[in-house]
Design an enzyme around this catalytic site. Structure first.
Site, mmCIF file in Angstrom:
data_model
loop_
_atom_site.group_PDB
_atom_site.id
_atom_site.type_symbol
_atom_site.label_atom_id
_atom_site.label_comp_id
_atom_site.label_asym_id
_atom_site.label_seq_id
_atom_site.Cartn_x
_atom_site.Cartn_y
_atom_site.Cartn_z
ATOM 1 N N TYR B 149 22.568 -11.269 -27.630
ATOM 2 C CA TYR B 149 22.184 -12.592 -28.144
ATOM 3 C C TYR B 149 21.210 -12.441 -29.316
ATOM 4 O O TYR B 149 21.401 -13.037 -30.377
ATOM 5 C CB TYR B 149 21.553 -13.394 -27.014
ATOM 6 C CG TYR B 149 20.953 -14.721 -27.415
ATOM 7 C CD1 TYR B 149 21.753 -15.844 -27.622
ATOM 8 C CD2 TYR B 149 19.572 -14.866 -27.565
ATOM 9 C CE1 TYR B 149 21.197 -17.057 -27.967
ATOM 10 C CE2 TYR B 149 19.006 -16.079 -27.909
ATOM 11 C CZ TYR B 149 19.825 -17.170 -28.115
ATOM 12 O OH TYR B 149 19.258 -18.375 -28.465
ATOM 13 N N LYS B 153 21.793 -13.511 -33.220
ATOM 14 C CA LYS B 153 20.888 -14.421 -33.946
ATOM 15 C C LYS B 153 20.342 -13.732 -35.201
ATOM 16 O O LYS B 153 20.228 -14.353 -36.259
ATOM 17 C CB LYS B 153 19.744 -14.860 -33.034
ATOM 18 C CG LYS B 153 20.152 -15.882 -31.972
ATOM 19 C CD LYS B 153 20.563 -17.208 -32.607
ATOM 20 C CE LYS B 153 20.858 -18.286 -31.575
ATOM 21 N NZ LYS B 153 21.419 -19.518 -32.208
#
Lengths: 327, 327
Positions: B149, B153
């Site tokens: 994740y 990002k």
């Protein structure tokens, strides 16, 4: 051990290939097979002591990367890239090769399964950094690339670290400084003059210097670039932890210091072949580039570059000019 | 002005939608139309003073993002993401939505042409940082995410900056701290206890604290999260230069300080509802998280968070409990 080199037709790829063919081993493991890959046919050394297969394709086309890893080489050098200027001029091509191609390769390794977990050595670039900079960029400075090429390399670094953390492969990313003295003919790269002001005089030709003498930049020889790759291939991954991307060491000098090194080695006559012709466009590009690095982490892990610019010139004379300076 | 919100069904997306419907304008520009999008149907406020169209699809499927930008909204909030735990559990889904989806959106904007150059506000996360950290992470600290994740990002941030530099859109990325107090029911997120130890006692329920009292973390209220988004939407892009991604400010406190703030506001009885039940797994996850930030750049650009954890609790009581504490 089988070895795969992507981007084998480039200058660093060719020198790496020659070195492996000469040394026959890597970190004490004998090389049994070498696959060279590029979008143009990579040169194959004659009389290599192991089979060398050259293949030519666009590795970013889905399905191509799978073919390249089908033999499950335990060591992959991923040097393939669209270079800075072209990636800036052609947005789609840069992203397709430098981002999608890299991801296709990483996914192809993942798709093998079967406990296949190769060492992947990825060449990143100091183009991941963007001005303004501190005097020396340390190992924890953030990446704010100012080109699409630098962006794509920074993304490659992030993917390399995540795929490694996931256990898909065992990656090491190395950020190369400017390679100097680049052999061959003058080219149109904005950084070309850093090599040109040494290479051309030694070849009996005039060189153009488009920037002021006080411009500072970091250099390593082509021989060091190959040393970095081989050291990265042999490095114990456990020493890297989760931080898999390293700024390589180099020699930080001003253009004036480059010129004085040339004078000491080859005399005033060579230096006189450098013609100053300021170019505001090149100066503007160069101002956005990093000048100096504190590459402590790479040095502590055993990566070594030259200790002076004179040494860089001597390596050029040894490796490219058969040890002799013409007049 | 037309506005598009991707990820509108999430907690922050819903609060942003309510705020826009209430205020009718953004930076002095009246809102004429709002498109809400998510993979599940986003709630549509009743009696909004402008048309609101809710649409539901998977925006990472090629062609979907084009539909979303077809009306050429000059302001896009991109909040859509597979959250941390799910992106770690499902490698392909995380990369498909968080990386490919974001790129599909950016490419759809590029494909419009026609001088379309919207402001894109992208929610990034402090998950782009990975331990070990300095005491306070400054604005130039490097990104070494320890989750897929966080990697996705960080890649989104790099793409946002490059597409902005290229003039394709005008992006601002904001790294949200942990949002606290999160309204709603307890969930399984490893960070859930930071909200739970405030929310559950105020709801007359027991809360479980799985980490020691000296754990430090940075928080901002849901109201601040919406303020950040709105401030990012109104920010003069020229003030950002090429560095488009900002760590948002927050309140850095230990768990002990959170509990004392609860005691001051709501008394010993509430604090007695917190049960200590150490969980080594959660502790290990939390140890990899950033504790504190020096968010000077965002503060100097006018982003504001709460000044104390008491203020964060008071906002929760005002916004979620109608201003009153039950017994």
């Amino acid at each position: 051990m089988e070895v795969l080199i992507l981007g084998a037709a480039g200058m660093v790829g060719r020198k790496l290939t020659e070195r492996l063919a000469r040394e026959r081993q890597l970190g004490g493991r004998g090389i049994s097979h070498l696959t060279l890959h590029d979008v143009v046919a990579p040169p194959v050394p004659r009389d290599a002591p192991f089979p060398i297969v050259a293949s030519t394709s666009d590795f970013a086309v889905p399905g191509e990367a799978e073919k390249l890893v089908a033999r499950q080489p335990p060591l992959i050098f991923h040097l393939a890239a669209i270079v800075s200027g072209e990636a800036e001029a052609d947005f789609d091509k840069g992203y397709r090769i430098n981002l999608d191609g890299t991801r296709e390769l990483f996914e192809a390794i993942r798709a093998v399964g079967d406990n296949y977990r190769p060492r992947v050595v990825f060449t990143s670039s100091i183009a991941v950094f963007g001005a303004p900079f501190p005097d020396a960029i340390d190992d924890e400075f953030f990446l704010t690339p100012l080109t699409s090429y630098g962006t794509q390399k920074a993304i490659g670094e992030l993917l390399l670290a995540d795929y490694t953390r996931r256990g898909i492969f065992d990656g090491v990313g190395i950020r190369l400084p400017t390679i100097c003295v680049r052999p061959g003919k003058p080219n149109k790269a904005a950084s070309g003059f850093f090599s040109g002001i040494i290479r051309e005089p030694l070849n009996g030709q005039e060189a153009v210097l488009p920037v002021p003498d006080n411009v500072r930049h970091t250099h390593a020889s082509p021989r060091s670039a190959v040393n970095f790759l081989i050291h990265a291939a042999n490095l114990d991954g456990a020493r890297l932890g989760n931080r898999r991307n390293l700024t390589m060491p180099g020699v930080s000098v001003t253009v004036a210091e480059q010129i004085e090194a040339l004078r000491r080695i080859a005399g005033d006559k060579m230096v006189a072949r450098i013609r100053r012709d300021p170019d505001p466009t090149i100066m503007q590009i160069v101002e956005g580039w990093p000048r100096n690095f504190d590459a402590s982490r790479a040095r502590s892990l055993g990566f070594k570059a030259e200790s002076s610019f004179e040494e860089i010139i001597r390596i050029h004379i040894e490796d490219e000019l058969d040890g002799a300076i013409a007049n």
